[in-house]
Design an enzyme around this catalytic site. Structure first.
Site, PDB file in Angstrom:
ATOM      1  N   GLU A 110     -11.564   5.302   6.209  1.00 52.63           N
ATOM      2  CA  GLU A 110     -12.072   4.029   6.753  1.00 52.63           C
ATOM      3  C   GLU A 110     -11.718   3.886   8.231  1.00 52.63           C
ATOM      4  O   GLU A 110     -12.518   3.405   9.033  1.00 52.63           O
ATOM      5  CB  GLU A 110     -11.520   2.856   5.928  1.00 52.63           C
ATOM      6  CG  GLU A 110     -12.112   2.859   4.519  1.00 52.63           C
ATOM      7  CD  GLU A 110     -11.544   1.769   3.642  1.00 52.63           C
ATOM      8  OE1 GLU A 110     -10.319   1.798   3.403  1.00 52.63           O
ATOM      9  OE2 GLU A 110     -12.319   0.905   3.198  1.00 52.63           O
ATOM     10  N   GLU A 130     -10.355   5.585  -3.926  1.00 53.85           N
ATOM     11  CA  GLU A 130      -9.712   4.348  -4.405  1.00 53.85           C
ATOM     12  C   GLU A 130      -9.962   4.093  -5.887  1.00 53.85           C
ATOM     13  O   GLU A 130      -9.122   3.534  -6.581  1.00 53.85           O
ATOM     14  CB  GLU A 130     -10.204   3.151  -3.581  1.00 53.85           C
ATOM     15  CG  GLU A 130      -9.604   3.045  -2.182  1.00 53.85           C
ATOM     16  CD  GLU A 130     -10.354   3.838  -1.128  1.00 53.85           C
ATOM     17  OE1 GLU A 130     -11.167   4.711  -1.485  1.00 53.85           O
ATOM     18  OE2 GLU A 130     -10.119   3.576   0.073  1.00 53.85           O
TER      19      GLU A 130
HETATM   20  C1  3H9 Z   1      -6.549   2.907  -0.031  1.00 52.36           C
HETATM   21  O1  3H9 Z   1      -6.575   3.618   0.937  1.00 52.36           O
HETATM   22  C2  3H9 Z   1      -7.041   1.479  -0.047  1.00 52.36           C
HETATM   23  C3  3H9 Z   1      -7.862   1.139   1.155  1.00 52.36           C
HETATM   24  O2  3H9 Z   1      -9.220   1.452   0.924  1.00 52.36           O
HETATM   25  C4  3H9 Z   1      -7.886  -0.337   1.408  1.00 52.36           C
HETATM   26  C5  3H9 Z   1      -6.657  -0.961   1.957  1.00 52.36           C
HETATM   27  C6  3H9 Z   1      -6.874  -2.398   2.409  1.00 52.36           C
HETATM   28  N1  3H9 Z   1       0.697   6.223  -0.098  1.00 52.36           N
HETATM   29  O3  3H9 Z   1       0.247  14.343  -3.721  1.00 52.36           O
HETATM   30  P1  3H9 Z   1       1.411  14.938  -3.027  1.00 52.36           P
HETATM   31  C7  3H9 Z   1       3.108  10.573  -1.369  1.00 52.36           C
HETATM   32  S1  3H9 Z   1      -5.914   3.458  -1.496  1.00 52.36           S
HETATM   33  C8  3H9 Z   1       1.995   6.449  -0.310  1.00 52.36           C
HETATM   34  O4  3H9 Z   1       2.505  15.486  -3.859  1.00 52.36           O
HETATM   35  P2  3H9 Z   1      -0.284  16.998  -1.926  1.00 52.36           P
HETATM   36  C9  3H9 Z   1       3.271  11.105  -2.774  1.00 52.36           C
HETATM   37  O5  3H9 Z   1       3.700  10.107  -3.646  1.00 52.36           O
HETATM   38  C10 3H9 Z   1      -5.297   5.069  -1.112  1.00 52.36           C
HETATM   39  N2  3H9 Z   1       2.489   7.641  -0.659  1.00 52.36           N
HETATM   40  O6  3H9 Z   1       0.980  16.046  -1.943  1.00 52.36           O
HETATM   41  C11 3H9 Z   1       4.310  12.178  -2.543  1.00 52.36           C
HETATM   42  O7  3H9 Z   1       5.570  11.540  -2.418  1.00 52.36           O
HETATM   43  P3  3H9 Z   1       6.912  12.239  -2.927  1.00 52.36           P
HETATM   44  C12 3H9 Z   1      -6.367   6.080  -1.134  1.00 52.36           C
HETATM   45  C13 3H9 Z   1       1.630   8.642  -0.797  1.00 52.36           C
HETATM   46  O8  3H9 Z   1      -0.151  17.784  -0.686  1.00 52.36           O
HETATM   47  C14 3H9 Z   1       3.935  12.751  -1.180  1.00 52.36           C
HETATM   48  O9  3H9 Z   1       3.165  11.730  -0.559  1.00 52.36           O
HETATM   49  N3  3H9 Z   1      -5.775   7.383  -0.952  1.00 52.36           N
HETATM   50  C15 3H9 Z   1       0.253   8.472  -0.608  1.00 52.36           C
HETATM   51  O10 3H9 Z   1      -0.434  17.676  -3.239  1.00 52.36           O
HETATM   52  C16 3H9 Z   1       3.126  14.019  -1.236  1.00 52.36           C
HETATM   53  O11 3H9 Z   1       1.987  13.798  -2.069  1.00 52.36           O
HETATM   54  C17 3H9 Z   1      -5.494   8.193  -1.987  1.00 52.36           C
HETATM   55  O12 3H9 Z   1      -5.722   7.865  -3.127  1.00 52.36           O
HETATM   56  C18 3H9 Z   1      -0.206   7.185  -0.234  1.00 52.36           C
HETATM   57  N4  3H9 Z   1      -1.491   6.930   0.003  1.00 52.36           N
HETATM   58  O13 3H9 Z   1      -1.551  16.022  -1.789  1.00 52.36           O
HETATM   59  C19 3H9 Z   1      -4.879   9.521  -1.640  1.00 52.36           C
HETATM   60  N5  3H9 Z   1      -0.376   9.653  -0.839  1.00 52.36           N
HETATM   61  O14 3H9 Z   1       7.053  13.475  -2.105  1.00 52.36           O
HETATM   62  C20 3H9 Z   1      -3.645   9.779  -2.456  1.00 52.36           C
HETATM   63  C21 3H9 Z   1       0.591  10.534  -1.148  1.00 52.36           C
HETATM   64  O15 3H9 Z   1       7.946  11.216  -2.706  1.00 52.36           O
HETATM   65  N6  3H9 Z   1      -2.971  10.992  -2.108  1.00 52.36           N
HETATM   66  N7  3H9 Z   1       1.797   9.932  -1.138  1.00 52.36           N
HETATM   67  O16 3H9 Z   1       6.662  12.520  -4.387  1.00 52.36           O
HETATM   68  C22 3H9 Z   1      -3.423  12.225  -2.459  1.00 52.36           C
HETATM   69  O17 3H9 Z   1      -4.481  12.393  -3.009  1.00 52.36           O
HETATM   70  C23 3H9 Z   1      -2.531  13.391  -2.156  1.00 52.36           C
HETATM   71  O18 3H9 Z   1      -1.219  12.904  -1.997  1.00 52.36           O
HETATM   72  C24 3H9 Z   1      -2.905  14.233  -0.911  1.00 52.36           C
HETATM   73  C25 3H9 Z   1      -1.771  15.270  -0.642  1.00 52.36           C
HETATM   74  C26 3H9 Z   1      -4.225  14.949  -1.175  1.00 52.36           C
HETATM   75  C27 3H9 Z   1      -3.028  13.354   0.309  1.00 52.36           C
END
Ligand code: 3H9
Length: 704
Positions: A110, A130
């Site tokens: 976004e 999301e």
């Molecule tokens: C959103 O954006 C809403 C908006 O539209 C509107 C707002 C108004 N936040 O997965 P990994 C942490 S909703 C906080 O193992 P990878 C995760 O917990 C969001 N923490 O690594 C982990 O922590 P720890 C939409 C986050 O390399 C560490 O990062 N976005 C977030 O296998 C490593 O993560 C998503 O849904 C976060 N957003 O994969 C994306 N993301 O080391 C969600 C990750 O303490 N994330 N962490 O266990 C992912 O899909 C994967 O983490 C990503 C990396 C592909 C980025």
């Protein structure tokens, strides 16, 4: 939030006429409050500094921005909001370029869509996932993506939650330009300078007109109908379609307001809480004490003992992960069958056009069939998947002890046998561990890693490393009959049997369980797995069953007819001509009636809600016992087990999260009420009583 914190997560630096704004909020540059404030401050700096002619947004580390900070959901909102930040970026009167070299997801995309130009490097991943968290893009994504990509493609991206590669994103219209290599800063600066040289001006996504609105609305109607069919009680998918409809029908700012209102509804929904819990729980399960204490052993080559359904499935899983596999069977005929079981999986993929014959040949080149244990002297890790019998398994482990090199990991795929006893059959119990795969092992995500008393910590760490390599979801479990999953399953299945004997039909119970969000009810699962499997387990347990415990014989009567489910054409359901969705069977209902009559039970009515209260109370109570006994490390390990291996609806977060959301005192009150009928079965778990007495939740036990 102090200025220093803001400054430390968002840096600005003038490079010629370009203000480089870099986001540095490890691990994934999530848009926490400090990042939002830092971005806003950077835009104001650009606006106020005449030396700045262009702004370049880049992420440090591996990600551009992985989205909103999921940990902030459910807590009080802290300004500035992300929509405000995005709108300010878009409104800037100088061109803003987003250079994307890694994940640009959710709020991250976004932000990028609010920039005026987008550049992507090969490792970029763009998406609006999301929906997987029970949400919708809430910072203008539902309004900007349709303007950039078209209504249908944007809605499908949001409903599917999938990521696009850099190339696919460019083809879809999300990205303007691709660059090679990994140096995002250099590529971004080059693009910014190119744009300046061309005299490029701000180019705002909000100003793009959606073409052919009537056609777009017709596409949305079709997507809405499809979503209603497919989303099985999920809350946010229909809201996503509604937001995009607003993007087509309303002026941009009104569309944004509509998105905000619907985003807030999703944010407040229990589904969002359940799905966010599942997201973090799946990342927490790998945090086990042994991983902190020891490094995994290296493994480059593995052996599988047994080529039956499980052995072949595990073999496929390992081959798919790129590992060389030696499969051992006892004779030529059995190994030929084992190989055929493996090839069948790949031939199925070829038949469906999902694999080529060459690709199969390349995979099978890593597969070595053998009938001699002497061929596995050099492997690093062995997984035994032979017949489920303690003596047979002990004999296999004696052989492994004889032939395997020192330090090789020796794993058993038993689903209930005593792994301490199996380990004791070797001279090296420190190398022996349980790896409980679920069938079909090449597809099912769950892997219970069962930790016997004498195993070395580095062997446990190796098992978790193997799970990662095989793309499984590992859960650490202690040794007991059934480990985490099957032990709890046995109890709630028993509760379902009691409900059936007391008055609900198996079909009503299955319907209630599906209504809760499971893909299938327990009697459908029995028919799918084969009724004979549970029958064998019940016979095995008969000798140790408490004679005072209530025992329902209906399933035994069904099995005695030879009705083992789908494979025999009938079980609890009828499957005429091999149809997979069974039909109610009056003869089964007659068996149920006869059993009730035999026990003098007058059947009573159960609503779907009453069925689920019992079903879930049984699951949660046993889950609490499993945690209390240390079989599961934390309640979240139980949650992940059931979501990944037993079809538990993800949006409910798992049984323990579900219990927390109900209120533990309510669950305990139910158990106490049911105990009036059967005090032995409905004995409250002491842990549950303790938590209620202390006013605590299962969540309080989730941090190690
Ligand atoms: C959103 O954006 C809403 C908006 O539209 C509107 C707002 C108004 N936040 O997965 P990994 C942490 S909703 C906080 O193992 P990878 C995760 O917990 C969001 N923490 O690594 C982990 O922590 P720890 C939409 C986050 O390399 C560490 O990062 N976005 C977030 O296998 C490593 O993560 C998503 O849904 C976060 N957003 O994969 C994306 N993301 O080391 C969600 C990750 O303490 N994330 N962490 O266990 C992912 O899909 C994967 O983490 C990503 C990396 C592909 C980025």
């Amino acid at each position: 939030m102090s200025q220093e914190v803001q400054a430390s997560v968002v840096h600005t630096r003038l490079d010629g006429e370009v203000l480089v704004v870099s986001i540095n909020n490890p691990p994934v540059n999530a848009l926490g409050q400090a990042v939002r404030a830092g971005l806003l401050a950077a835009v104001e700096q650009a606006a106020g500094d005449a030396a700045v002619r262009c702004v370049l947004l880049v992420g440090e580390g591996k990600a551009f921005i992985a989205g909103a900070d999921i940990r902030e959901f459910g807590k009080p909102a802290m300004p500035p909001s992300l929509p405000e930040v995005c709108n300010r970026i878009e409104a800037l009167d100088k061109p803003v370029v987003a250079a994307i070299h890694g994940p640009a997801l959710g709020g991250g995309l976004e932000v990028a869509m609010s920039a005026h130009y987008r550049l992507a490097l090969p490792a970029a991943k763009l998406g609006l996932p999301e929906v997987t968290l029970g949400l919708l893009p809430g910072a203008g994504g539902t309004q900007r993506a349709p303007r950039l990509m078209g209504v249908k493609a944007a809605t499908e991206l949001m409903l599917g939650g999938k990521h696009l590669s850099a190339k696919a994103a460019q083809a879809a219209g999300l990205v303007d330009k691709l660059a090679e290599g990994q140096d995002v800063l250099a590529a971004g600066l080059a693009y910014a300078r190119e744009l300046l040289a061309q005299g490029a001006q701000p180019r705002r996504t909000r100003d793009i007109e959606i073409a052919d609105k009537a056609a777009a609305l017709a596409e949305l109607d079709a997507l809405a109908a499809d979503t209603a069919k497919k989303s099985r009680g999920l809350f946010s998918p229909a809201k996503i379609v509604e937001c995009v409809r607003a993007a087509v029908e309303l002026p941009f700012d009104e569309g944004l307001a509509r998105e905000r209102a619907l985003f807030t509804e999703c944010l407040d929904s229990p589904q969002r809480a359940g799905l966010v819990h599942a997201f973090f729980a799946e990342r927490e399960v790998v945090k086990i004490p042994e991983a902190k204490a020891a490094a995994p052993r290296a493994f480059a080559k593995i052996a599988i003992i047994g080529g039956g359904t499980m052995g072949a499935g595990i073999t496929v899983s390992a081959l798919d992960a790129g590992l060389p596999v030696v499969m051992i069977e006892r004779d030529a005929e059995s190994i030929a069958r084992g190989q055929a079981n493996v090839e069948k999986v790949y031939d199925g993929l070829i038949a469906r056009g999902r694999m080529t014959a060459e690709a199969k040949a390349a995979v099978m080149a890593r597969y070595t069939p053998s009938t001699s244990y002497d061929d596995i002297g050099d492997v690093d890790l062995v997984i035994e998947a032979v017949f489920e019998d303690l003596e047979v398994k002990k004999a296999v482990f004696k052989e492994l002890d004889r032939v395997c090199r020192k330090g090789a990991v020796l794993a058993t795929n038993t689903s209930y046998l005593d792994i301490d006893a199996i380990a004791a059959a070797t001279s090296r119990p420190e190398d022996v561990i349980g790896l409980h795969f679920f069938s079909p092992a090449n597809i099912m995500k769950l892997l219970e890693i069962v930790v016997p008393a004498k195993v070395a910590p580095d062997v446990v760490a190796t098992a978790f490393e193997l799970a990662k390599k095989l793309k499984k979801v590992p859960v650490r479990a202690g040794v007991c009959d059934g480990f985490i999953g099957n032990r709890i399953l046995a109890i709630y299945k028993q509760a379902a049997d009691y409900i059936m004997e007391d008055g609900a039909s198996p079909y009503e119970i299955d319907e209630a369980v599906r209504g809760f969000g499971y893909p299938m009810g327990p009697f459908q699962v029995t028919d799918l797995a084969g009724g004979d499997i549970g029958w064998a387990t019940r016979k095995r347990r008969a000798a140790t069953r408490d004679p005072k415990a209530r025992y329902v014989e209906i399933a035994d009567r069904v099995c005695e007819q030879g009705w083992f489910g789908q494979k025999t054409g009938r079980g609890f359901y009828l499957y005429p001509q091999g149809v997979r969705v069974g039909q109610a069977d009056p003869e089964v209902l007659a068996i149920v009636d006869a059993e009730r009559a035999k026990k003098g039970i007058t059947p009573r009515k159960f609503t779907a809600d009453e069925i689920m209260r019992r079903y879930m109370a049984a699951m949660v109570n046993e889950g609490a016992k499993v945690v209390e006994e240390g079989i599961a490390l934390r309640p979240l390990d139980v949650d992940v087990t059931f979501i990944s291996g037993y079809g538990f609806p993800r949006h409910r977060g798992g049984p323990m999260k579900w219990a927390d959301m109900q209120g533990l005192e309510k669950v305990l009150a139910d158990i106490r009420e049911f105990a009036k009928e059967d005090a032995l079965f409905w004995k409250p778990a002491p842990l549950l009583e303790k938590l209620v007495a202390e006013g605590k939740s299962f969540e309080s036990l989730n941090s190690l």
